[in-house]
Design a protein around this motif. Structure first.
Motif, short mmCIF file in Angstrom:
data_model
loop_
_atom_site.label_atom_id
_atom_site.label_comp_id
_atom_site.label_asym_id
_atom_site.label_seq_id
_atom_site.Cartn_x
_atom_site.Cartn_y
_atom_site.Cartn_z
N ARG A 102 0.67 14.60 6.41
CA ARG A 102 1.72 14.29 7.46
C ARG A 102 2.78 13.21 6.93
O ARG A 102 3.26 12.91 7.66
CB ARG A 102 1.00 13.36 8.56
CG ARG A 102 -0.25 14.13 9.28
CD ARG A 102 -0.56 13.85 10.59
NE ARG A 102 -1.06 12.59 10.37
CZ ARG A 102 -0.91 11.23 11.22
NH1 ARG A 102 -0.34 11.58 12.47
NH2 ARG A 102 -1.35 10.18 10.88
N ALA A 103 2.68 13.38 5.41
CA ALA A 103 3.79 12.46 4.62
C ALA A 103 5.27 12.97 5.10
O ALA A 103 5.56 14.28 5.34
CB ALA A 103 3.39 12.36 3.56
N VAL A 157 -8.63 5.13 -3.30
CA VAL A 157 -7.68 5.81 -2.43
C VAL A 157 -6.97 5.01 -1.35
O VAL A 157 -7.84 4.59 -0.60
CB VAL A 157 -8.49 7.22 -1.89
CG1 VAL A 157 -7.31 7.95 -0.88
CG2 VAL A 157 -8.76 8.14 -3.01
N VAL A 158 -5.79 4.87 -1.46
CA VAL A 158 -5.30 3.97 -0.38
C VAL A 158 -4.58 4.84 0.66
O VAL A 158 -4.75 4.45 1.91
CB VAL A 158 -3.93 3.21 -0.82
CG1 VAL A 158 -3.40 2.35 0.04
CG2 VAL A 158 -4.44 2.48 -2.28
N VAL A 180 -1.64 11.92 -1.94
CA VAL A 180 -2.75 11.00 -2.10
C VAL A 180 -1.97 9.87 -2.84
O VAL A 180 -1.23 10.06 -3.95
CB VAL A 180 -3.90 11.63 -2.59
CG1 VAL A 180 -4.91 10.44 -3.14
CG2 VAL A 180 -4.39 12.83 -1.76
N VAL A 181 -2.28 8.76 -2.51
CA VAL A 181 -1.78 7.31 -3.19
C VAL A 181 -2.96 6.85 -3.60
O VAL A 181 -4.10 6.60 -2.77
CB VAL A 181 -1.04 6.48 -2.24
CG1 VAL A 181 -0.42 5.34 -3.07
CG2 VAL A 181 0.27 7.27 -1.84
N GLU A 210 -1.32 5.10 9.99
CA GLU A 210 -2.76 5.69 10.49
C GLU A 210 -3.45 6.41 9.31
O GLU A 210 -4.51 6.40 9.45
CB GLU A 210 -2.72 6.58 11.71
CG GLU A 210 -1.84 6.10 12.66
CD GLU A 210 -0.35 6.24 12.65
OE1 GLU A 210 0.02 7.06 12.24
OE2 GLU A 210 0.03 5.49 13.36
N ASP A 211 -2.76 6.88 8.47
CA ASP A 211 -3.58 7.58 7.21
C ASP A 211 -3.79 6.67 6.12
O ASP A 211 -4.13 7.03 4.86
CB ASP A 211 -2.68 8.94 6.79
CG ASP A 211 -2.77 9.79 7.70
OD1 ASP A 211 -3.67 9.84 8.92
OD2 ASP A 211 -1.96 10.95 7.91
#
Length: 125
Positions: free
Chosen positions: A38-39, A32-33, A25-26, A56-57
């Motif tokens: 799927r990183a 939340v960006v 999570v960024v 896409e995320d």
């Protein structure tokens, strides 16, 4: 033809790209960006590992493309995005390799964030 040097990762400068286990999570402040499972994690020579997250995320609508570019002889030309707002930390806080070199092609379509400008949370499974 480009006159820029193009180097291949090897024993003297290893680069690996692997799926990151778990959730990344960024956050930009409280916003939340990115929220993804799927990183990718890119490990390059002696540098700290970097999470690359799928576009896409990411909340791409809130990001602004920058005119800034840099070049890495191992990965190619990086393009940049800025976070909302005009704070200095927001400017060119995100980079992406839109046409990465073959050795790191897995990061195509992914974004990376400077960890001193956003909060990156990694929760392994």
């Amino acid at each position: 033809m480009s006159s820029r040097p193009h180097k291949i990762p090897g024993p003297d400068h290893p680069i690996t790209v692997e799926p990151a286990k778990g959730r990344v999570v960024v956050r930009d402040g409280d916003r939340v960006v990115v929220d993804t499972r799927r990183a990718l994690v890119l490990t390059e020579a002696s540098y700290p590992p970097v999470f690359y997250v799928p576009r896409e995320d990411a909340d791409m609508a809130s990001l602004r493309r920058s005119d800034h570019h840099t070049y890495c002889p191992y990965k190619g030309e990086a393009s940049y995005y800025s976070l909302p707002g005009n704070e200095e930390r927001a400017i060119t806080a995100i980079w992406t390799y839109e046409e990465p070199y073959e050795a790191v092609d897995a990061i195509r379509g992914h974004l990376a964030f400077y960890p001193d400008r956003v909060r990156i949370e990694h929760t392994p499974d």
